[in-house]
Design an enzyme around this catalytic site. Structure first.
Site, PDB file in Angstrom:
ATOM      1  N   CYS A   2      35.135  54.431  68.566  1.00 45.90           N
ATOM      2  CA  CYS A   2      33.759  54.327  69.020  1.00 45.90           C
ATOM      3  C   CYS A   2      32.807  54.557  67.846  1.00 45.90           C
ATOM      4  O   CYS A   2      33.225  54.764  66.721  1.00 45.90           O
ATOM      5  CB  CYS A   2      33.479  55.357  70.104  1.00 45.90           C
ATOM      6  SG  CYS A   2      34.899  55.857  71.071  1.00 45.90           S
ATOM      7  N   ARG A  27      32.359  48.015  65.388  1.00 48.59           N
ATOM      8  CA  ARG A  27      33.513  48.881  65.582  1.00 48.59           C
ATOM      9  C   ARG A  27      34.239  48.584  66.890  1.00 48.59           C
ATOM     10  O   ARG A  27      35.371  49.022  67.086  1.00 48.59           O
ATOM     11  CB  ARG A  27      33.060  50.351  65.549  1.00 48.59           C
ATOM     12  CG  ARG A  27      32.494  50.785  64.217  1.00 48.59           C
ATOM     13  CD  ARG A  27      31.876  52.168  64.297  1.00 48.59           C
ATOM     14  NE  ARG A  27      32.886  53.201  64.443  1.00 48.59           N
ATOM     15  CZ  ARG A  27      33.462  53.829  63.432  1.00 48.59           C
ATOM     16  NH1 ARG A  27      33.153  53.497  62.194  1.00 48.59           N
ATOM     17  NH2 ARG A  27      34.343  54.782  63.637  1.00 48.59           N
ATOM     18  N   TRP A  75      34.547  52.885  73.318  1.00 49.02           N
ATOM     19  CA  TRP A  75      35.696  51.987  73.490  1.00 49.02           C
ATOM     20  C   TRP A  75      36.676  52.746  74.364  1.00 49.02           C
ATOM     21  O   TRP A  75      37.201  53.781  73.972  1.00 49.02           O
ATOM     22  CB  TRP A  75      36.308  51.643  72.136  1.00 49.02           C
ATOM     23  CG  TRP A  75      37.285  50.515  72.156  1.00 49.02           C
ATOM     24  CD1 TRP A  75      37.000  49.184  72.123  1.00 49.02           C
ATOM     25  CD2 TRP A  75      38.707  50.613  72.185  1.00 49.02           C
ATOM     26  NE1 TRP A  75      38.161  48.444  72.131  1.00 49.02           N
ATOM     27  CE2 TRP A  75      39.230  49.297  72.168  1.00 49.02           C
ATOM     28  CE3 TRP A  75      39.609  51.675  72.226  1.00 49.02           C
ATOM     29  CZ2 TRP A  75      40.589  49.025  72.185  1.00 49.02           C
ATOM     30  CZ3 TRP A  75      40.961  51.405  72.254  1.00 49.02           C
ATOM     31  CH2 TRP A  75      41.435  50.087  72.234  1.00 49.02           C
ATOM     32  N   ASN A 101      33.605  60.894  69.425  1.00 46.05           N
ATOM     33  CA  ASN A 101      34.468  59.821  68.919  1.00 46.05           C
ATOM     34  C   ASN A 101      35.836  60.430  68.655  1.00 46.05           C
ATOM     35  O   ASN A 101      35.964  61.344  67.848  1.00 46.05           O
ATOM     36  CB  ASN A 101      33.884  59.244  67.619  1.00 46.05           C
ATOM     37  CG  ASN A 101      34.736  58.133  67.036  1.00 46.05           C
ATOM     38  OD1 ASN A 101      35.639  57.625  67.688  1.00 46.05           O
ATOM     39  ND2 ASN A 101      34.460  57.773  65.793  1.00 46.05           N
ATOM     40  N   GLY A 102      36.880  59.954  69.351  1.00 42.67           N
ATOM     41  CA  GLY A 102      38.220  60.486  69.149  1.00 42.67           C
ATOM     42  C   GLY A 102      38.904  60.805  70.463  1.00 42.67           C
ATOM     43  O   GLY A 102      38.532  60.269  71.519  1.00 42.67           O
ATOM     44  N   GLU A 481      49.471  37.184  57.852  1.00 41.10           N
ATOM     45  CA  GLU A 481      48.030  37.412  57.949  1.00 41.10           C
ATOM     46  C   GLU A 481      47.327  36.224  58.590  1.00 41.10           C
ATOM     47  O   GLU A 481      46.396  36.394  59.391  1.00 41.10           O
ATOM     48  CB  GLU A 481      47.449  37.695  56.561  1.00 41.10           C
ATOM     49  CG  GLU A 481      45.935  37.811  56.497  1.00 41.10           C
ATOM     50  CD  GLU A 481      45.356  38.974  57.293  1.00 41.10           C
ATOM     51  OE1 GLU A 481      44.120  39.038  57.415  1.00 41.10           O
ATOM     52  OE2 GLU A 481      46.131  39.815  57.803  1.00 41.10           O
ATOM     53  N   LYS A 485      45.061  36.440  62.012  1.00 42.67           N
ATOM     54  CA  LYS A 485      43.677  35.988  62.120  1.00 42.67           C
ATOM     55  C   LYS A 485      43.493  35.068  63.321  1.00 42.67           C
ATOM     56  O   LYS A 485      42.513  35.169  64.056  1.00 42.67           O
ATOM     57  CB  LYS A 485      43.252  35.255  60.843  1.00 42.67           C
ATOM     58  CG  LYS A 485      42.938  36.144  59.682  1.00 42.67           C
ATOM     59  CD  LYS A 485      41.656  36.921  59.913  1.00 42.67           C
ATOM     60  CE  LYS A 485      41.651  38.205  59.130  1.00 42.67           C
ATOM     61  NZ  LYS A 485      42.538  39.240  59.651  1.00 42.67           N
ATOM     62  N   GLU A 488      43.626  37.167  66.490  1.00 40.61           N
ATOM     63  CA  GLU A 488      42.511  38.095  66.633  1.00 40.61           C
ATOM     64  C   GLU A 488      41.260  37.438  67.181  1.00 40.61           C
ATOM     65  O   GLU A 488      40.603  37.996  68.075  1.00 40.61           O
ATOM     66  CB  GLU A 488      42.167  38.725  65.276  1.00 40.61           C
ATOM     67  CG  GLU A 488      43.105  39.817  64.813  1.00 40.61           C
ATOM     68  CD  GLU A 488      42.688  40.379  63.470  1.00 40.61           C
ATOM     69  OE1 GLU A 488      42.633  41.608  63.348  1.00 40.61           O
ATOM     70  OE2 GLU A 488      42.414  39.587  62.547  1.00 40.61           O
ATOM     71  N   HIS A 504      67.609  29.858  62.679  1.00 40.93           N
ATOM     72  CA  HIS A 504      68.234  31.045  63.250  1.00 40.93           C
ATOM     73  C   HIS A 504      67.568  31.484  64.547  1.00 40.93           C
ATOM     74  O   HIS A 504      67.707  32.635  64.949  1.00 40.93           O
ATOM     75  CB  HIS A 504      68.216  32.182  62.221  1.00 40.93           C
ATOM     76  CG  HIS A 504      69.011  31.881  60.999  1.00 40.93           C
ATOM     77  ND1 HIS A 504      70.381  31.977  60.946  1.00 40.93           N
ATOM     78  CD2 HIS A 504      68.620  31.445  59.766  1.00 40.93           C
ATOM     79  CE1 HIS A 504      70.812  31.631  59.742  1.00 40.93           C
ATOM     80  NE2 HIS A 504      69.757  31.305  59.005  1.00 40.93           N
ATOM     81  N   LYS A 603      36.887  47.792  64.665  1.00 41.39           N
ATOM     82  CA  LYS A 603      36.974  47.656  63.218  1.00 41.39           C
ATOM     83  C   LYS A 603      37.800  48.773  62.585  1.00 41.39           C
ATOM     84  O   LYS A 603      38.647  48.529  61.744  1.00 41.39           O
ATOM     85  CB  LYS A 603      35.554  47.653  62.622  1.00 41.39           C
ATOM     86  CG  LYS A 603      35.513  47.417  61.123  1.00 41.39           C
ATOM     87  CD  LYS A 603      35.963  46.007  60.775  1.00 41.39           C
ATOM     88  CE  LYS A 603      35.778  45.691  59.308  1.00 41.39           C
ATOM     89  NZ  LYS A 603      36.349  44.383  58.967  1.00 41.39           N
TER      90      LYS A 603
END
Length: 608
Positions: A2, A27, A75, A101-102, A481, A485, A488, A504, A603
């Site tokens: 958050c 975030r 969040w 936050n946490g 990567e 992307k 995401e 395989h 983020k």
């Protein structure tokens, strides 16, 4: 995950809080709220959804008057995303408001204890135990109540506390979650990210775990866990808020993709002096370097894939075994390491919870730690023995682009630096590879210039059920990567496979029209990759290939080809990732996705 922000000053707090929360949108969040003290009351407004809803509900802050307050973007972790679970939370007597936050790991135990004392809980969140503990411990001394409360909490948290009995005064508490103080003139702030502060002041203090601060318009006092005042260094933020604006681009992600040549140059150039690599914050002696019998790279998400891509260069140049391990696994796997292990840890924010915990575990076992981060003074930077900063500047889009490539070029610098310390390179080869590194920002710019056809390719791709990314050696690392992307920001199922593994198992998934992205940029294995492209074409796949300029064979085999500049093969990932970033962007744009803030993602992952 958050974002939190607090303000105490002479102007109205609510507009400042709302502006700060907007800066923290990247975030990831699902609800937002503010609490502002006015006289002996606290005005609270919160709502599910975007900050624009909160702005409408408060009439841009006009309905929440007062000059001190706290704000939050949530969040969801405990309880569904709704108005009731949104922060801030009030104590039963309405005297305290808290943003958090946490995660409070012992919240269930504390909740039952408080219930037994008559406290009523309205939400499903762990945060409500904090605000009711404050009420329980408050006997007229706010500082003591704050200390007693956070000494009962277990977990990772950053807190902002507001009390109606203490107009103009805020408390901010840090434990294993990012929290920064902004030092102004006649006004002071706190936030979980410097982007929420820099519009008001560039002077900041980074709190350490276990520290807390008392904030008023007149000043800031920082205390240790025992409540003793401590002196803290004020750091000057070097970039302006304009650097975090879109600058005419439709999305932050596209802006940040286009900024990569500049970011790479800014990260690279200061570390090359008179034909030598100079790493001022990582001056490891040749004797120390020779004492390492293995190198372990750890990170999460894209940072892990940057480490995986660079593993090939480090291992080949240094001739030391290089292993990669996800930080979320490393912290729990009872790792075998000692003083002969070099740990390279990557985190853009420097606050990634799993990565931070992995570093702490490895340091206990004697490993030497090099951190590669983008945020000066972040938790992981302070934990490490040596720090290499990426000078990427602020990155707002949730899906990283320039964060990944600047991490990659720092790892290439380290590979060449370490190989030289170990005496593994002749002077001529060292100079050649260093020159190749210096050419990379320009090669990335030429790659961007050659991707003009990608919007049309994205239209042709449409919205496939599946996409597959294949490649060999460093190309296979880039595929990881590239697939991430695509997942995401477009929400398309995308998988990456080493091209040699197709027979395989994965080749069973191919059918007529399946979209395959084939990387053929690692020239030593070009023939092998061409054979793999033929294999997937024979099963009816549509193939988009990436290949070095001048490679006519790729055009003969693939349906579409994007050409990138030829570079040193070990450094090829720096250019080959660029078209995959842009492809993901344009596919997501065609599908109407929220590119900068994809669903369910944040983020900075500051909780496990």
């Amino acid at each position: 995950m958050c974002g939190i922000v607090g303000f105490s000053g002479e102007q109205q707090a609510a507009p400042v809080l709302l502006d700060g929360l907007k800066k923290l949108e990247y975030r990831g969040y699902d609800s937002a709220g503010i609490a502002v003290s006015s006289g002996s009351t606290i005005n609270l407004m919160k709502t599910q959804g975007k900050i624009v809803n909160l702005c409408e509900k408060t009439k841009d802050g006009a309905l929440t008057p007062g000059t001190a307050g706290i704000g939050h973007t949530r969040w969801a972790t405990h309880g569904a995303p709704n108005d009731t679970n949104a922060h801030p939370h009030l104590s039963n007597d309405g005297r305290f408001a808290v943003v958090h936050n946490g995660i409070v790991e012992n919240y269930a135990e504390l909740r039952e204890e408080l219930k037994s004392k008559g406290y009523v809980f309205l939400s499903e969140t762990d945060t409500e135990v904090i605000v009711n503990l404050l009420e329980y411990y408050y006997k007229g001394d706010l500082k003591q109540a704050v200390m007693k409360t956070f000494n009962r909490l277990e977990g990772a948290y950053a807190l902002g506390v507001l009390c109606s009995d203490c107009p103009g005064k805020l408390y901010a508490v840090k434990e294993a979650s990012p929290l920064i103080l902004g030092i102004g003139v006649g006004e002071n702030l706190f936030a979980s990210d410097v982007t929420a502060i820099v519009s008001y002041t560039k002077n900041v203090i980074y709190l350490e775990d276990g520290e807390f601060a008392e904030i008023t318009p007149a000043g800031v006092t920082v205390f240790d866990v025992a409540g003793r005042p401590i002196d803290k260094k004020i750091t000057r933020v070097s970039w302006d808020i304009e650097a975090a604006e879109k600058g005419g681009y439709e999305h932050f992600m596209l802006k940040e993709i286009m900024e990569q040549p500049h970011a790479l140059k800014a990260t690279l150039e200061p570390r090359i002096k008179d034909g030598r690599i100079v790493l001022d914050d990582c001056d490891i002696s040749p004797e120390k370097m020779k004492s390492f019998n293995k190198i372990l790279i750890t990170a999460c998400g894209s940072a892990y894939y940057a480490g995986y891509a660079a593993k090939y260069a480090i291992e080949k140049l240094c001739r030391i075994p290089v292993y990669t391990e996800l930080a979320s696994e490393l912290r729990y796997c009872d790792p075998i390491m000692d003083e002969h292990t070099l740990l390279i840890v990557l985190s853009q924010s420097g606050e990634t919870a799993d990565t931070k915990a992995a570093v702490e575990e490895c340091k206990k076992r004697g490993a030497t730690v090099i951190a590669i981060v983008n945020v000066v003074g972040s938790s992981i930077a302070r934990l490490a023995d040596h720090v290499l900063y990426t000078w990427a500047g602020p990155e707002i889009a949730v899906a990283t682009t320039k964060g990944y490539t600047t991490q990659l070029i720092v790892l290439y610098l380290f590979a060449l630096y370490a190989a030289d310390k170990l005496g593994r390179l002749e002077a001529v080869e060292y100079s050649r590879l260093l020159k190749e590194l210096e050419l990379l920002p320009g090669a990335v710019q030429r790659t961007l210039d050659r991707c003009r056809e990608l919007p049309e390719i994205a239209k042709a791709i449409g919205n496939p059920r599946d996409m597959f990314f294949i490649g060999r050696n460093v190309d296979s690392a880039v595929c990881l990567e590239g697939a991430l992307k695509m997942k995401e920001i477009s929400y398309i199922h995308a998988e990456a496979y080493g091209a040699g593994e197709l027979k395989h198992g994965p080749i069973a998934l191919l059918e007529e029209g399946t979209q395959v992205v084939a990387l053929a940029c690692y020239e030593p294995l070009l023939d092998k990759t061409m054979s793999n492209i033929k294999e997937v074409k024979a099963r009816g796949a549509e193939v988009l290939a990436l290949a070095p300029e001048g490679n006519r064979r790729a055009a003969a085999e693939a349906d579409e080809v994007i050409y990138i500049p030829s570079t040193e093969p070990l450094f090829a990932p720096l250019c080959s990732i660029i078209p995959l970033q842009l492809l993901s962007y344009y596919v997501a744009k065609e599908l109407g996705c929220d590119i900068d803030k994809p669903k369910n993602l944040a983020k900075s992952v500051t909780v496990e």
